[in-house]
Design an enzyme around this catalytic site. Sequence first.
Site, PDB file in Angstrom:
ATOM      1  N   GLY A 159       0.775  -1.237   0.000  1.00 41.56           N
ATOM      2  CA  GLY A 159       0.000   0.000   0.000  1.00 41.56           C
ATOM      3  C   GLY A 159       0.804   1.283   0.000  1.00 41.56           C
ATOM      4  O   GLY A 159       0.323   2.317   0.458  1.00 41.56           O
ATOM      5  N   GLN A 165       8.480   7.502  -8.477  1.00 41.86           N
ATOM      6  CA  GLN A 165       7.694   8.315  -9.422  1.00 41.86           C
ATOM      7  C   GLN A 165       6.202   8.008  -9.310  1.00 41.86           C
ATOM      8  O   GLN A 165       5.365   8.896  -9.490  1.00 41.86           O
ATOM      9  CB  GLN A 165       8.188   8.068 -10.851  1.00 41.86           C
ATOM     10  CG  GLN A 165       9.625   8.483 -11.068  1.00 41.86           C
ATOM     11  CD  GLN A 165       9.877   9.923 -10.637  1.00 41.86           C
ATOM     12  OE1 GLN A 165       9.100  10.841 -10.937  1.00 41.86           O
ATOM     13  NE2 GLN A 165      10.936  10.137  -9.891  1.00 41.86           N
ATOM     14  N   HIS A 169      -0.110   1.616 -12.942  1.00 48.48           N
ATOM     15  CA  HIS A 169       0.548   0.425 -13.477  1.00 48.48           C
ATOM     16  C   HIS A 169       2.035   0.734 -13.660  1.00 48.48           C
ATOM     17  O   HIS A 169       2.366   1.798 -14.207  1.00 48.48           O
ATOM     18  CB  HIS A 169      -0.101   0.034 -14.812  1.00 48.48           C
ATOM     19  CG  HIS A 169       0.497  -1.165 -15.454  1.00 48.48           C
ATOM     20  ND1 HIS A 169       0.237  -2.447 -15.037  1.00 48.48           N
ATOM     21  CD2 HIS A 169       1.377  -1.280 -16.479  1.00 48.48           C
ATOM     22  CE1 HIS A 169       0.924  -3.296 -15.789  1.00 48.48           C
ATOM     23  NE2 HIS A 169       1.621  -2.614 -16.667  1.00 48.48           N
TER      24      HIS A 169
HETATM   25  C1  GRF Z   1       3.700  -0.915  -7.426  1.00 48.51           C
HETATM   26  O1  GRF Z   1       4.715  -1.072  -8.397  1.00 48.51           O
HETATM   27  C2  GRF Z   1       2.396  -0.698  -8.160  1.00 48.51           C
HETATM   28  O2  GRF Z   1       2.556  -0.004  -9.375  1.00 48.51           O
HETATM   29  C3  GRF Z   1       1.960  -2.092  -8.431  1.00 48.51           C
HETATM   30  O3  GRF Z   1       2.241  -2.790  -7.227  1.00 48.51           O
HETATM   31  C4  GRF Z   1       3.473  -2.243  -6.688  1.00 48.51           C
HETATM   32  C5  GRF Z   1       3.332  -2.068  -5.195  1.00 48.51           C
HETATM   33  O4  GRF Z   1       2.353  -1.102  -4.971  1.00 48.51           O
HETATM   34  N1  GRF Z   1       0.565  -2.141  -8.783  1.00 48.51           N
HETATM   35  P1  GRF Z   1       1.986  -0.633  -3.460  1.00 48.51           P
HETATM   36  O5  GRF Z   1       3.291  -0.377  -2.742  1.00 48.51           O
HETATM   37  O6  GRF Z   1       1.213  -1.769  -2.831  1.00 48.51           O
HETATM   38  O7  GRF Z   1       1.185   0.628  -3.661  1.00 48.51           O
END
Ligand code: GRF
Length: 195
Positions: free
Chosen positions: A12, A173, A109
Amino acid sequence: MKRVAILISGGGSNMVALVRDMTGDHPCRPVLVLSNRPDAGGLAKAAALGVPTAVVDHRPFGPNRAGFEAELARHLDAAGADLIAHAGFMRILTPGFVRRYQGRMLNIHPSLLPKYPGLHTHRRALEAGDAEAGCTVHEVTADLDAGPILGQARVPVLPGDTEETLAARVLVQEHRLYPAVMRRFALGNRERLDL
Ligand code: GRF
């Protein structure tokens, strides 16, 4: 004030970036963090930030996607969500669910779409010898990772990069791009933002 629900499956970090940005004169406020995984690390982070959380574990539903999604929708509608941000949410949604929220649902994404929809984006960029990589925020439509692009941020691929080093550079980013796009989207601005 737009009410934002954030869907997560893991750590998250994008959810945290979004929640931290939704203060002051921001047109949105977070109203729910919803995970399909009871063990998602992001749930504790959301609670620590004072955001209500909920879990709809997809496993008991098995192949019954409609049942799982009906439960998701119940939570989203109970929270009065105006906008839904997918942030590391790893379940594919049926066209029926997407139609219900289309135009109000975003996703981030970790590639420069339309390159590398789906999984293992950084590995694929490295294997292709790409000079640059990045992330994309797009509207969620029935076609996986293919909705209208709302923003992109680019990073260089550096000699010696691994999946992990590239992912970490892109993630920085992501945390800039998603909040910036969310602010504009909430105000009805769908003009593409390139950071
Ligand atoms: C990130 O690279 C996101 O783009 C992909 O999952 C990875 C972890 O996301 N969908 P988060 O740290 O759980 O927001």
